[in-house]
Design an enzyme around this catalytic site. Structure first.
Site, short mmCIF file in Angstrom:
data_model
loop_
_atom_site.label_atom_id
_atom_site.label_comp_id
_atom_site.label_asym_id
_atom_site.label_seq_id
_atom_site.Cartn_x
_atom_site.Cartn_y
_atom_site.Cartn_z
CG HIS A 188 -2.10 -0.86 1.16
ND1 HIS A 188 -3.24 -0.51 0.47
CD2 HIS A 188 -2.35 -2.08 1.71
CE1 HIS A 188 -4.14 -1.47 0.59
NE2 HIS A 188 -3.63 -2.44 1.32
CD GLU A 218 -6.37 -4.47 -0.04
OE1 GLU A 218 -5.43 -5.07 -0.59
OE2 GLU A 218 -6.32 -4.07 1.13
#
Length: 288
Positions: A131, A172
């Protein structure tokens, strides 16, 4: 995200805990290095260039699990974001509040060597390697903050499930058009932190690859037990930010209440299909 309402012992009221970087063992650092080397060796031609740029800006190519204090110094100077350690999954509204204030929550534990290819609960490799590099990109950093702000509003409207689908299929498991040649690149953290899905998402004939549409994404169920049956493709981070931050989601939520969710793997007449998948993987798993 978690359903627990109270933080566990040792956590602050906002669920944060010290990273305690000095407590990581040599084996844990070695596990990070092994995972990092495997992904770094195969991602450069497959991932959006902004991800590689983020690794460089944050100096994440250095060996060992990153120290959040050092990481945050560079990240904050880039876009005003910080990484905070949490003991695991956190409640929805806590998660949204952290994002809305430009704080990304990350588990501090790392998987064992026996879990290199699959882990049910996200660990520090997924959270930080997957991330954090894109939080250096200004438009994506703004998108994440806008998502947190939108989550706080969605919680009051009972629409968290719809917003969770947006996170799933962008943050995601999102794909992005390659501005240089019309191909596709990876950017979703669940893909870029997974060796197998980094290959599957771009190369396998099984999944559908569909142009991003906000309402379509927010209606679409997803897989938590296998690679995705649908991947949604954005044109750019700037366009993703425009479609979400600048949209009036109130009418969108009202329309969503009147429609049934769309099954994972389904194609709809209005879809702009970039690749119609065979769904062979999902069918094979269903027969097992």
């Amino acid at each position: 995200m978690s359903n627990h309402s109270a933080p566990p012992p040792g956590a602050a009221t906002d669920w944060t805990i010290p990273q305690d970087w000095a407590s990581y063992s040599a084996e844990e650092h070695a596990t990070w290095d092994r995972l990092f080397a495997r992904q770094a060796g195969m991602l450069p031609d497959r991932v959006v260039p902004a991800f590689i740029e983020g690794l460089d800006v944050l100096r994440m190519t250095r060996p060992g699990i990153p120290d959040f204090d050092e990481l945050n110094d560079r990240l904050f100077r880039a876009t005003g974001w910080q990484v905070v350690a949490v003991p695991g999954l956190v409640p929805d509204e806590t998660f949204f509040d952290h994002l809305a204030h430009r704080r990304f929550v990350a588990g501090r534990f790392i998987r064992t060597p026996e879990q290199l290819d699959y882990l049910k609960e996200p660990d520090i490799f997924h959270d930080v390697f997957g991330h954090v590099p894109l939080l250096v990109h200004p438009a994506f950093a703004d998108y994440m903050q806008a998502y947190g702000e939108g989550g706080l509003r969605a919680a009051k409207l009972g629409m968290i499930e719809a917003l969770a689908r947006l996170y799933w299929y962008t943050v995601e498991f999102g794909l992005i058009r390659d501005g240089g040649g019309g191909g596709l690149k990876l950017y979703g953290a669940g893909i870029v932190s997974s060796y197998g899905e980094s290959l599957f998402a771009l190369d396998d004939p099984s999944p559908n690859r569909i142009a991003f549409d906000l309402e379509r994404v927010m209606r679409t169920r997803y897989r938590i037990d296998d690679y995705q049956q649908n991947y949604f493709v954005i044109d750019s981070f700037e366009d993703l930010l425009r479609q979400t931050r600048d949209a009036d989601l109130g009418p969108v939520y009202e329309r969503l209440r009147g429609h049934q969710p769309i099954d994972a793997g389904a194609l709809m007449p209005a879809d702009r299909v970039l690749h119609a998948g065979t769904q062979a993987r999902a069918e094979a798993r269903a027969r097992v």
